[in-house]
Design a protein around this motif. Structure first.
Motif, PDB file in Angstrom:
ATOM      1  N   UNK A  74      -3.243   6.791  10.857  1.00 27.67           N
ATOM      2  CA  UNK A  74      -1.817   6.485  10.856  1.00 27.67           C
ATOM      3  C   UNK A  74      -1.028   7.767  10.580  1.00 27.67           C
ATOM      4  N   UNK A  75       0.195   7.808  11.054  1.00 30.74           N
ATOM      5  CA  UNK A  75       1.073   8.948  10.804  1.00 30.74           C
ATOM      6  C   UNK A  75       1.680   8.865   9.404  1.00 30.74           C
ATOM      7  N   UNK A  76       1.893   7.626   8.912  1.00 32.47           N
ATOM      8  CA  UNK A  76       2.490   7.426   7.596  1.00 32.47           C
ATOM      9  C   UNK A  76       2.081   6.058   7.079  1.00 32.47           C
ATOM     10  N   UNK A  77       1.826   5.954   5.778  1.00 33.01           N
ATOM     11  CA  UNK A  77       1.600   4.645   5.156  1.00 33.01           C
ATOM     12  C   UNK A  77       2.159   4.652   3.750  1.00 33.01           C
ATOM     13  N   UNK A  78       2.469   3.461   3.281  1.00 37.80           N
ATOM     14  CA  UNK A  78       2.959   3.296   1.929  1.00 37.80           C
ATOM     15  C   UNK A  78       1.859   3.577   0.918  1.00 37.80           C
ATOM     16  N   UNK A  79       2.247   3.588  -0.349  1.00 39.08           N
ATOM     17  CA  UNK A  79       1.284   3.913  -1.399  1.00 39.08           C
ATOM     18  C   UNK A  79       0.650   2.679  -2.022  1.00 39.08           C
ATOM     19  N   UNK A  80       1.233   1.519  -1.807  1.00 42.80           N
ATOM     20  CA  UNK A  80       0.724   0.293  -2.429  1.00 42.80           C
ATOM     21  C   UNK A  80       0.076  -0.615  -1.390  1.00 42.80           C
ATOM     22  N   UNK A  81      -1.056  -1.242  -1.745  1.00 41.73           N
ATOM     23  CA  UNK A  81      -1.663  -2.206  -0.836  1.00 41.73           C
ATOM     24  C   UNK A  81      -0.948  -3.559  -0.850  1.00 41.73           C
ATOM     25  N   UNK A  82      -0.123  -3.806  -1.860  1.00 44.76           N
ATOM     26  CA  UNK A  82       0.676  -5.043  -1.928  1.00 44.76           C
ATOM     27  C   UNK A  82       1.846  -4.806  -2.876  1.00 44.76           C
ATOM     28  N   UNK A  83       2.749  -5.749  -2.980  1.00 46.07           N
ATOM     29  CA  UNK A  83       3.876  -5.619  -3.888  1.00 46.07           C
ATOM     30  C   UNK A  83       4.860  -4.526  -3.498  1.00 46.07           C
ATOM     31  N   UNK A  84       5.448  -4.640  -2.333  1.00 44.01           N
ATOM     32  CA  UNK A  84       6.370  -3.636  -1.813  1.00 44.01           C
ATOM     33  C   UNK A  84       7.665  -3.637  -2.625  1.00 44.01           C
ATOM     34  N   UNK A  85       8.116  -2.453  -3.031  1.00 45.91           N
ATOM     35  CA  UNK A  85       9.364  -2.315  -3.781  1.00 45.91           C
ATOM     36  C   UNK A  85      10.477  -1.843  -2.845  1.00 45.91           C
ATOM     37  N   UNK A  86      11.680  -1.865  -3.356  1.00 43.09           N
ATOM     38  CA  UNK A  86      12.824  -1.377  -2.589  1.00 43.09           C
ATOM     39  C   UNK A  86      12.660   0.110  -2.265  1.00 43.09           C
ATOM     40  N   UNK A  87      12.133   0.882  -3.199  1.00 44.68           N
ATOM     41  CA  UNK A  87      11.939   2.316  -2.933  1.00 44.68           C
ATOM     42  C   UNK A  87      10.855   2.527  -1.864  1.00 44.68           C
ATOM     43  N   UNK A  88       9.834   1.649  -1.816  1.00 41.52           N
ATOM     44  CA  UNK A  88       8.824   1.732  -0.750  1.00 41.52           C
ATOM     45  C   UNK A  88       9.481   1.518   0.612  1.00 41.52           C
ATOM     46  N   UNK A  89      10.340   0.524   0.684  1.00 41.47           N
ATOM     47  CA  UNK A  89      11.043   0.238   1.945  1.00 41.47           C
ATOM     48  C   UNK A  89      11.946   1.398   2.349  1.00 41.47           C
ATOM     49  N   UNK A  90      12.591   2.001   1.354  1.00 37.47           N
ATOM     50  CA  UNK A  90      13.462   3.147   1.631  1.00 37.47           C
ATOM     51  C   UNK A  90      12.685   4.337   2.163  1.00 37.47           C
ATOM     52  N   UNK A  91      11.544   4.653   1.533  1.00 36.27           N
ATOM     53  CA  UNK A  91      10.709   5.771   2.010  1.00 36.27           C
ATOM     54  C   UNK A  91      10.179   5.497   3.410  1.00 36.27           C
ATOM     55  N   UNK A  92       9.754   4.262   3.658  1.00 31.30           N
ATOM     56  CA  UNK A  92       9.265   3.863   4.979  1.00 31.30           C
ATOM     57  C   UNK A  92      10.370   4.051   6.019  1.00 31.30           C
ATOM     58  N   UNK A  93      11.551   3.543   5.722  1.00 31.30           N
ATOM     59  CA  UNK A  93      12.684   3.638   6.658  1.00 31.30           C
ATOM     60  C   UNK A  93      13.053   5.088   6.939  1.00 31.30           C
ATOM     61  N   UNK A  94      13.088   5.898   5.903  1.00 30.52           N
ATOM     62  CA  UNK A  94      13.412   7.315   6.073  1.00 30.52           C
ATOM     63  C   UNK A  94      12.367   8.022   6.940  1.00 30.52           C
TER      64      UNK A  94
END
Length: 161
Positions: A74-94
Motif C-alpha cells: 500500500x502507498x499509505x495506511x493508518x496506524x490502528x487496526x481498529x478504532x479510527x479516531x478523528x485525527x486518523x481520518x484527518x491524516x488519511x484525508x490529507x
C-alpha cells in the motif's frame, strides 16, 4: 454451411490511449472482513491488468497480527487496526489529497460509500474519473458527482427485505 470460429483475442486485456494511474481508497485491506477481502480482489485484478505501479492503495485501517497472511503493498495506511479516531481520518484525508494533487490519478476507486466525499474530492483535484464499489443498496450517487462516475459491484445483499 460452415460457421466461422471466432479467433481468440490476443494482446493486452485493455486498450487505453494512456497508462491509467489509479488511486484506490479503502477503509481497510488488512483485516479479514468482507470489504477488505473484496478490495484485495479488485486491487489484485487492477494490478494484473495495468501493472503493480499503476495502482496506489490507501487504507484507513492499519495492519495487525490477525489479518491476512499474504501481505499487500500500500502507498499509505493508518496506524490502528481498529478504532479510527478523528485525527486518523484527518491524516488519511490529507495523504489522499496530497497524492491526488501530486500524482494526478486518472481513476479514483472508492471501496466504501463512507469514503465517497473524499474520493469525489480527490477525483476533482486530479481531474480523473470516479468508481464507487457498491455492496448493498447505497442509493443514487449520480447527482452528487460533477464528472464521470462508475458504480462497481452491485446488488442488494438482502433482496428479500
Amino acid at each position: 454451411m460452415s460457421k466461422e470460429i471466432p479467433r481468440m483475442r490476443t494482446g493486452p486485456l485493455v486498450s487505453l490511449s494512456e497508462q491509467p494511474r489509479i488511486l484506490y481508497l479503502s477503509p481497510g485491506v488488512f483485516d479479514k472482513g468482507g470489504i477488505s477481502r473484496y478490495s484485495r480482489y479488485q486491487i489484485s485484478a487492477l494490478r494484473d491488468l495495468f501493472g503493480h505501479e499503476a495502482v496506489d492503495v490507501f487504507s484507513l485501517l492499519g495492519p495487525d497480527d490477525r489479518g491476512f497472511e499474504e501481505p499487500i503493498a500500500v502507498a499509505w495506511h493508518g496506524t490502528r487496526p481498529n478504532g479510527i479516531t478523528l485525527s486518523d481520518r484527518g491524516r488519511f484525508s490529507l495523504a489522499v489529497c496530497r497524492h491526488a494533487l501530486r500524482q494526478r490519478p486518472t481513476h479514483v476507486y472508492c471501496a466504501h460509500v463512507n469514503l465517497f466525499p473524499l474520493a469525489n474530492f480527490a477525483r476533482a483535484l486530479a481531474g480523473g474519473a470516479l468508481a464507487v464499489l457498491r455492496l448493498g443498496d447505497v442509493g443514487d450517487l449520480g447527482g452528487l458527482v460533477d464528472g464521470d462516475l462508475g458504480v462497481v459491484g452491485g446488488g442488494d445483499p438482502d433482496p428479500g427485505r
